[in-house]
Write a protein that holds these residues in place. Structure first.
Motif, mmCIF file in Angstrom:
data_model
loop_
_atom_site.group_PDB
_atom_site.id
_atom_site.type_symbol
_atom_site.label_atom_id
_atom_site.label_comp_id
_atom_site.label_asym_id
_atom_site.label_seq_id
_atom_site.Cartn_x
_atom_site.Cartn_y
_atom_site.Cartn_z
ATOM 1 N N MET A 77 0.855 -1.183 0.000
ATOM 2 C CA MET A 77 0.000 0.000 0.000
ATOM 3 C C MET A 77 0.896 1.239 0.000
ATOM 4 O O MET A 77 1.431 1.614 1.046
ATOM 5 C CB MET A 77 -0.902 0.003 1.239
ATOM 6 N N PRO A 78 1.093 1.847 -1.146
ATOM 7 C CA PRO A 78 1.995 3.003 -1.223
ATOM 8 C C PRO A 78 1.669 4.075 -0.189
ATOM 9 O O PRO A 78 0.515 4.378 0.079
ATOM 10 C CB PRO A 78 1.762 3.529 -2.648
ATOM 11 N N GLY A 79 2.735 4.602 0.405
ATOM 12 C CA GLY A 79 2.579 5.686 1.372
ATOM 13 C C GLY A 79 2.208 5.225 2.769
ATOM 14 O O GLY A 79 1.905 6.045 3.623
ATOM 15 N N ARG A 80 2.256 3.925 3.028
ATOM 16 C CA ARG A 80 1.823 3.399 4.323
ATOM 17 C C ARG A 80 2.955 2.730 5.078
ATOM 18 O O ARG A 80 3.818 2.116 4.493
ATOM 19 C CB ARG A 80 0.713 2.348 4.127
ATOM 20 N N THR A 81 2.906 2.872 6.383
ATOM 21 C CA THR A 81 3.757 2.109 7.292
ATOM 22 C C THR A 81 2.829 1.554 8.367
ATOM 23 O O THR A 81 1.784 2.138 8.658
ATOM 24 C CB THR A 81 4.854 2.984 7.949
#
Length: 174
Positions: free
Chosen positions: A163-167
């Motif tokens: 999920m791009p932009g997620r941590t």
């Protein structure tokens, strides 16, 4: 289950207070975008509390380690890195604890890069963190490390990498 000696409980309570009972910075530090924190701020004061050496069995008494979770989950990636770095530096080499701490630091770096709108760099760092957490999990042989359930964190990190932009959010077992 044996009860903990009073001194262990008192040290853990003192570390928890040192990690959680100070105001968060007014804003996260974003290199090149916001003012760099002063080396006498609360983040650096708490980082200086990291014991040398890092005792993986006394993680509840490590204010710097605990503060890293607080900072990370509140969106302070650079600050979390700052408090976890001395904990990592003082951890035994090639152990599960060291790999865990490296993975946490890389997740904090990823969170920082995402906040700076550098999504490719953040995504790369999430992948690096997953590899380090995999090493930690392998070295730990299925055991929690410093209060962290590694299989769960590793799974959450792998999901975040899709999920791009997620941590992932980070948690330790109380």
């Amino acid at each position: 289950m044996r009860s903990k000696p009073v001194s262990e409980t008192a040290r853990a309570q003192a570390a928890y207070r040192a990690a959680y009972e100070w105001p968060l910075p007014p804003e996260p530090y974003l290199p090149g975008l916001t003012k760099r924190p002063d080396s006498s701020d609360d983040v650096h004061r708490v980082a200086a509390l990291a014991p040398d050496p890092t005792d993986p069995n006394a993680w509840r008494e490590n204010a710097a380690y605990l503060a890293g979770f607080r900072l990370y989950n509140a969106g302070f990636g650079w600050e979390a890195h700052e408090v976890w770095e001395p904990v990592w530096m003082h951890a035994p080499p090639h152990g599960a604890e060291r790999y865990l701490l490296q993975g946490l630091i890389q997740l904090a770096n990823a969170r920082l890069k995402f906040a700076m709108k550098r999504d490719r760099a953040g995504g790369r760092l999430v992948g690096i963190a997953a590899g380090l957490l995999e090493l930690a999990d392998y070295a730990a042989r299925g055991e929690d490390v410093m209060g962290v359930d590694l299989p769960t964190l590793l799974g959450d990190t792998r999901l975040a990498s899709d999920m791009p932009g997620r941590t992932p959010e980070l948690h330790y077992n109380a």
